[in-house]
Design a protein around this motif. Structure first.
Motif, PDB file in Angstrom:
ATOM      1  N   TRP A  40     -47.762  -2.461   9.248  1.00 12.28           N
ATOM      2  CA  TRP A  40     -48.766  -1.602   8.619  1.00 12.28           C
ATOM      3  C   TRP A  40     -50.004  -1.403   9.486  1.00 12.28           C
ATOM      4  CZ3 TRP A  40     -46.996   1.296   4.946  1.00 12.28           C
ATOM      5  CH2 TRP A  40     -45.889   0.853   4.219  1.00 12.28           C
ATOM      6  N   LEU A  41     -50.181  -2.206  10.511  1.00  8.23           N
ATOM      7  CA  LEU A  41     -51.309  -2.027  11.416  1.00  8.23           C
ATOM      8  C   LEU A  41     -50.934  -0.924  12.403  1.00  8.23           C
ATOM      9  CD1 LEU A  41     -54.072  -3.376  11.596  1.00  8.23           C
ATOM     10  CD2 LEU A  41     -53.190  -4.729  13.469  1.00  8.23           C
ATOM     11  N   ALA A  42     -51.749   0.121  12.475  1.00 12.69           N
ATOM     12  CA  ALA A  42     -51.396   1.303  13.261  1.00 12.69           C
ATOM     13  C   ALA A  42     -52.229   1.463  14.524  1.00 12.69           C
ATOM     14  CB  ALA A  42     -51.529   2.552  12.386  1.00 12.69           C
ATOM     15  N   GLY A  43     -52.958   0.439  14.904  1.00 11.60           N
ATOM     16  CA  GLY A  43     -53.778   0.512  16.106  1.00 11.60           C
ATOM     17  C   GLY A  43     -54.491  -0.806  16.312  1.00 11.60           C
ATOM     18  N   PRO A  44     -55.269  -0.894  17.364  1.00  9.55           N
ATOM     19  CA  PRO A  44     -55.958  -2.154  17.661  1.00  9.55           C
ATOM     20  C   PRO A  44     -57.049  -2.472  16.638  1.00  9.55           C
ATOM     21  CG  PRO A  44     -56.728  -0.424  19.112  1.00  9.55           C
ATOM     22  CD  PRO A  44     -55.585   0.152  18.321  1.00  9.55           C
ATOM     23  N   VAL A  45     -57.402  -3.741  16.580  1.00 14.32           N
ATOM     24  CA  VAL A  45     -58.517  -4.207  15.756  1.00 14.32           C
ATOM     25  C   VAL A  45     -59.661  -4.478  16.715  1.00 14.32           C
ATOM     26  CG1 VAL A  45     -59.332  -6.001  14.179  1.00 14.32           C
ATOM     27  CG2 VAL A  45     -56.935  -5.270  14.097  1.00 14.32           C
ATOM     28  N   THR A  46     -60.808  -3.865  16.460  1.00 16.51           N
ATOM     29  CA  THR A  46     -61.974  -4.065  17.313  1.00 16.51           C
ATOM     30  C   THR A  46     -63.179  -4.455  16.462  1.00 16.51           C
ATOM     31  OG1 THR A  46     -62.581  -1.727  17.206  1.00 16.51           O
ATOM     32  CG2 THR A  46     -61.218  -2.387  19.048  1.00 16.51           C
ATOM     33  N   ARG A  47     -64.144  -5.093  17.092  1.00 16.85           N
ATOM     34  CA  ARG A  47     -65.397  -5.410  16.415  1.00 16.85           C
ATOM     35  C   ARG A  47     -66.505  -4.676  17.147  1.00 16.85           C
ATOM     36  NH1 ARG A  47     -66.579  -9.293  12.739  1.00 16.85           N
ATOM     37  NH2 ARG A  47     -64.731 -10.506  13.294  1.00 16.85           N
ATOM     38  N   ILE A  48     -67.187  -3.786  16.426  1.00 20.03           N
ATOM     39  CA  ILE A  48     -68.258  -2.973  16.984  1.00 20.03           C
ATOM     40  C   ILE A  48     -69.502  -3.171  16.123  1.00 20.03           C
ATOM     41  CG2 ILE A  48     -69.017  -0.632  17.569  1.00 20.03           C
ATOM     42  CD1 ILE A  48     -65.964   0.092  17.699  1.00 20.03           C
TER      43      ILE A  48
END
Length: 107
Positions: free
Chosen positions: A50-58
């Motif tokens: 279900w994750l469709a891209g990277p996880v980032t912290r901004i």
């Protein structure tokens, strides 16, 4: 938590819930608290379809993309969803899976 939704024609839809820096998908918890500022965790590093891209912290906030399953008659808001801002713990609000059939809407 900033969530971008990526529509995909797929049967069924899981439940998504925010729990701090974690995302609970159908009862399975994915903890992203270890993602530091400016870092990117690739989707392939997370054991979920279900994750469709990277996880980032901004700026201290998690940004991620989820696959948004939909039915054959999905409405415009589902096929072209706006990003979802989830400020507190709880269910992630999602657009409808499918459009309501006219006969069901008038009943």
């Amino acid at each position: 938590m900033q969530i971008t939704l990526s529509p995909v024609r797929r049967e069924g839809r899981p439940t998504f819930e925010r729990l701090g820096d974690a995302l609970v998908i159908d009862g399975e918890t994915f903890d992203f608290s270890g993602v530091p500022e400016g870092a990117q965790l690739p989707a392939e590093a997370v054991a979920s379809d279900w994750l469709a891209g990277p996880v980032t912290r901004i700026a201290g906030e998690l940004h991620l993309a989820l696959a948004l399953s939909h039915g054959a008659n999905a409405p415009h808001e589902t096929l072209f969803p706006d990003p979802v801002q989830v400020a507190s713990d709880g269910a992630v609000p999602l657009p409808p899976y499918d459009a309501t059939a006219p006969e069901e809407a008038s009943a």
